[in-house]
Design an enzyme around this catalytic site. Structure first.
Site, PDB file in Angstrom:
ATOM      1  N   ALA A   1       2.626  -0.558  -9.836  1.00 56.88           N
ATOM      2  CA  ALA A   1       1.373  -0.834 -10.998  1.00 56.88           C
ATOM      3  C   ALA A   1       1.174   0.252 -12.066  1.00 56.88           C
ATOM      4  O   ALA A   1       1.335   0.612 -12.531  1.00 56.88           O
ATOM      5  CB  ALA A   1       0.192  -0.651 -10.002  1.00 56.88           C
TER       6      ALA A   1
ATOM      7  N   LYS B   1      -1.250  -6.516  -2.142  1.00 57.45           N
ATOM      8  CA  LYS B   1      -2.022  -5.616  -1.443  1.00 57.45           C
ATOM      9  C   LYS B   1      -2.082  -4.563  -2.146  1.00 57.45           C
ATOM     10  O   LYS B   1      -1.769  -3.327  -2.601  1.00 57.45           O
ATOM     11  CB  LYS B   1      -2.353  -4.681  -0.593  1.00 57.45           C
ATOM     12  CG  LYS B   1      -3.713  -4.922   0.135  1.00 57.45           C
ATOM     13  CD  LYS B   1      -3.345  -5.154   1.458  1.00 57.45           C
ATOM     14  CE  LYS B   1      -5.192  -4.183   1.924  1.00 57.45           C
ATOM     15  NZ  LYS B   1      -6.371  -5.178   1.298  1.00 57.45           N
TER      16      LYS B   1
ATOM     17  N   GLY C   1       4.694   0.138  -2.546  1.00 58.54           N
ATOM     18  CA  GLY C   1       5.649  -0.374  -2.594  1.00 58.54           C
ATOM     19  C   GLY C   1       4.096  -1.496  -4.492  1.00 58.54           C
ATOM     20  O   GLY C   1       4.585  -0.534  -4.967  1.00 58.54           O
ATOM     21  N   CYS C   2       3.169  -1.490  -3.803  1.00 57.43           N
ATOM     22  CA  CYS C   2       2.140  -2.009  -4.988  1.00 57.43           C
ATOM     23  C   CYS C   2       1.764  -1.005  -5.936  1.00 57.43           C
ATOM     24  O   CYS C   2       1.698  -1.519  -7.015  1.00 57.43           O
ATOM     25  CB  CYS C   2       1.317  -2.047  -5.020  1.00 57.43           C
ATOM     26  SG  CYS C   2       1.470  -4.294  -3.430  1.00 57.43           S
ATOM     27  N   SER C   3       1.871   0.239  -5.060  1.00 53.46           N
ATOM     28  CA  SER C   3       1.082   1.810  -6.014  1.00 53.46           C
ATOM     29  C   SER C   3       2.305   1.649  -7.124  1.00 53.46           C
ATOM     30  O   SER C   3       2.088   2.147  -8.126  1.00 53.46           O
ATOM     31  CB  SER C   3       0.841   2.358  -5.002  1.00 53.46           C
ATOM     32  OG  SER C   3       0.100   2.114  -4.827  1.00 53.46           O
TER      33      SER C   3
END
Length: 180
Positions: free
Chosen positions: A75, A65, A70-72
């Protein structure tokens, strides 16, 4: 009142069990398979297909998401190293179930210059058995390294967002030597 409290407690317990359950349950290792064909929109709303990457090495990284911790991190690490990956002949593509507008904001926040694909209908994610429905529909955090012929040469089923970029750098050099 007691019924509402019991139902709330039951909902909480089910939700916590779903969160604590590992995402990868008997996940398939796709190494050696062809990466599926796709047509998805990127953060600019452009329709991107697998043909765009024909003849190129690509890291397709799936993430749960936009704008989550974690995704930030993941990315941002890919964005910081994007040029280095390109110098090594590797394109980066992020994929989640979020929509184009979410990807647009996420890309702007983390200076993402590569495609973030919006798999809102889960068409690509389902082909790779990537969809996890608990506690909400999202993709598992996994990465596929695909060679110029469209073959999956490396499948990362367990990804640490903080160290994944370094892992790919190390593996890419070895993979390219083996395939020459």
């Amino acid at each position: 009142m007691k019924l509402i409290n019991r139902m709330t407690l039951l909902f909480f317990m089910v939700t916590m069990a779903a969160i604590m359950t590992p995402s990868v349950v008997e996940a398939k290792d796709w190494t050696g398979a062809l990466f599926p064909e796709f047509e998805l929109k990127n953060q600019a709303g452009e329709v991107i297909s697998d043909n765009k990457y024909e003849g190129k090495w690509v890291a397709y990284y799936f993430y749960p998401k936009d704008n989550t911790p974690g995704c930030s991190i993941e990315a941002e690490n890919f964005a910081k190293n994007h040029k280095k990956f390109q110098e090594l002949g590797l394109e980066i593509v992020g994929i989640s179930l979020d929509d184009v507008e979410s990807h647009k904001s996420f890309a702007k926040t983390y200076n993402v210059e590569f495609d973030l694909l919006a798999d809102v209908d889960k068409s690509l994610s389902k082909k790779l058995d990537m969809v996890n429905y608990l506690p909400w529909p999202h993709t598992r955090r996994e990465t596929f390294i695909v060679d110029g012929s469209g073959n999956i040469v490396k499948h990362y089923q367990e990804v640490n967002p903080k160290s994944h970029v370094e892992q790919i750098f190390a593996d890419l050099k070895t993979l390219k030597k083996q395939l020459k």
